[in-house]
Design an enzyme around this catalytic site. Structure first.
Site, PDB file in Angstrom:
ATOM      1  N   TYR A   1     -49.049 -35.028  62.587  1.00 39.82           N
ATOM      2  CA  TYR A   1     -47.949 -35.997  62.601  1.00 39.82           C
ATOM      3  C   TYR A   1     -48.222 -37.214  63.469  1.00 39.82           C
ATOM      4  CZ  TYR A   1     -46.781 -33.182  66.773  1.00 39.82           C
ATOM      5  OH  TYR A   1     -46.814 -32.510  67.956  1.00 39.82           O
TER       6      TYR A   1
ATOM      7  N   ASP B   1     -43.953 -48.774  71.771  1.00 40.41           N
ATOM      8  CA  ASP B   1     -44.923 -47.803  71.287  1.00 40.41           C
ATOM      9  C   ASP B   1     -44.780 -47.556  69.785  1.00 40.41           C
ATOM     10  OD1 ASP B   1     -47.047 -45.953  71.812  1.00 40.41           O
ATOM     11  OD2 ASP B   1     -45.615 -44.312  71.635  1.00 40.41           O
TER      12      ASP B   1
ATOM     13  N   CYS C   1     -25.148 -42.248  72.802  1.00 38.66           N
ATOM     14  CA  CYS C   1     -26.202 -42.449  71.805  1.00 38.66           C
ATOM     15  C   CYS C   1     -26.638 -43.908  71.671  1.00 38.66           C
ATOM     16  CB  CYS C   1     -25.700 -41.913  70.467  1.00 38.66           C
ATOM     17  SG  CYS C   1     -26.748 -42.259  69.057  1.00 38.66           S
TER      18      CYS C   1
ATOM     19  N   CYS D   1     -28.504 -39.476  63.017  1.00 39.83           N
ATOM     20  CA  CYS D   1     -27.106 -39.631  63.417  1.00 39.83           C
ATOM     21  C   CYS D   1     -26.335 -38.314  63.344  1.00 39.83           C
ATOM     22  CB  CYS D   1     -26.421 -40.683  62.554  1.00 39.83           C
ATOM     23  SG  CYS D   1     -24.643 -40.832  62.857  1.00 39.83           S
TER      24      CYS D   1
END
Length: 422
Positions: A25, A280, A330, A353
């Site tokens: 990944y 990044d 959040c 979400c």
């Protein structure tokens, strides 16, 4: 001399994307394609020194923090990092401290490395995705061989040399199904600080997320399951980064983790050739800010392009987020994951979400109770919750050494479970 107007952290990648592993990944290996001149992917001495000087000059903090990332930074060898420390000592201003952190897969650590890291006060982030059978699914060598045993050898060396370190666990489609098993594995090996990073990656054709990606709802369930066990058994003993972030909102603290801040842009990346990128997850030519050979680091940090990048997170927040009851926890999440479209056509909803909302709603009663307890207790007293205290000096910065004496940065130690009162 220009100083950065806000606290910043640079992910320095002196080896670029070079790594001794080939994790399935990994999103950073392909970044080598940005540099057509090819090898060597190794920051030259002159650029390394220029970066260190520029970083020191840009910071006005008492403790100046460097973060070494990759790829895999240890592929550069121990002598390269001895050179880094020597340059830092040479240019360190009187009355200030320099601290280093390194993110590693741990497979190249040995006695010499750990003696050095311990002697120079490095903090370490170690990538480990849980028990052997789950870690080895995707974290493999260049020959596609498992790596868990090599990582655990590095883990044991870090423990032996009493080097402060935290675990970074990528949560993917498989380990997300066993939250209790993953968490208990980390407790069994004595891990005291955990970060859970949800994997969200696109298919090669750009149409939808990959099968390895963590389902949003499952990630929420994963966090809730671990939170319940942590709350009943481990609060004050094991620190979980996202739990610390949620708890901090009870005391009105700013988020330490960039993905939950209102704006972003204060954690850029410097590549091996001196190029600075916005983030990044946005190392591409569109988000290249410039090169430190041509502009100072401080000027690049303060550039209109970087300011706009950071502000876009807040400005692009969809209406459903602005009206959400857990917005303060959040703030829309990381911009890289905000690619869903609402039924009405509005864009910018975070892929995660549903998971974040599930978790933050789940832990909210505890956060509300904690906030009420805090308001009832004067500074300097322990709250009737294990590990939660008042009285940390308000001037303590998130990147300063934690006043508890652990050797960690404040943001990675007591920030979430302590209350700074002015």
């Amino acid at each position: 001399m220009t100083k950065a107007s806000r606290e910043f952290q640079v992910f320095a990648k002196p080896a670029g994307s070079v790594c001794n592993l080939r994790c399935s990944y990994c999103y950073y290996l392909k970044k080598e394609n940005l540099f057509p001149n090819g090898k060597p992917f190794r920051m030259p001495d002159d650029i390394l020194e220029q970066y260190i000087v520029g970083h020191i000059d840009a910071s006005d903090a008492t403790v100046i923090s460097f973060s070494w990332h990759g790829g895999e930074p240890t592929v550069l060898g121990l002598d390269y990092f001895r050179k880094i420390v020597a340059l830092q000592h040479m240019h360190k201003p009187a009355g200030r401290q320099i601290r280093n952190g390194i993110q590693t897969n741990g497979t190249l650590l040995d006695e010499d490395w750990c003696r050095f890291l311990a002697a120079e006060g490095f903090g370490v982030g170690l990538s480990l995705d849980g028990p052997e059978e789950l870690h080895d699914l995707y974290r493999v060598s260049s020959k596609q061989e498992p790596t868990h045993r090599q990582v655990m050898r590095g883990y044991a060396l870090l423990q032996k040399h009493r080097i402060p370190f935290d675990i970074l666990c990528v949560v993917h489609d498989r380990n997300v199904l066993d939250p209790a098993g993953v968490y208990r594995f980390f407790k069994q090996i004595g891990a005291s600080y955990l970060g859970f990073l949800p994997l969200v990656e696109f298919q090669p054709d750009g149409r939808g997320v990959s099968d390895r990606s963590v389902p949003a709802e499952a990630f929420g369930d994963f966090l809730c399951t671990i939170f319940d066990e942590w709350l009943s058994q481990d609060i004050g003993r094991v620190k979980v980064q996202i739990f610390e972030e949620a708890i901090g909102t009870a005391f009105g603290q700013d988020h330490a983790l960039c993905i939950f801040r209102k704006t972003c842009g204060d954690i850029p990346v410097i590549e091996h050739n001196g190029d600075l990128f916005a983030c990044d997850h946005f190392v591409d030519m569109e988000h290249r800010l410039g090169n430190i050979r041509e502009s100072s680091l401080a000027d690049l940090l303060e550039s209109p392009a970087q300011r706009a990048f950071g502000q876009a997170k807040l400005d692009g927040l969809p209406l459903v987020c602005r009206n959400c009851e857990v917005l303060a926890m959040c703030n829309g999440g990381c911009p890289k994951d905000r690619f869903l479209r609402m039924p009405g056509g509005e864009e910018g909803l975070n892929y995660l979400c549903a998971g974040y909302k599930r978790f933050f709603t789940h832990c909210r009663p505890f956060i509300t109770e904690l906030s009420a307890l805090w308001r009832q207790h004067p500074e300097g007293q322990k709250l009737p919750v294990p590990g939660v205290v008042t009285g940390i000096p308000a001037k303590t910065g998130r990147n300063d050494p934690c006043p508890c004496g652990s050797g960690r940065k404040y943001k990675k130690c007591c920030m979430g479970l302590s209350v700074a009162k002015s």
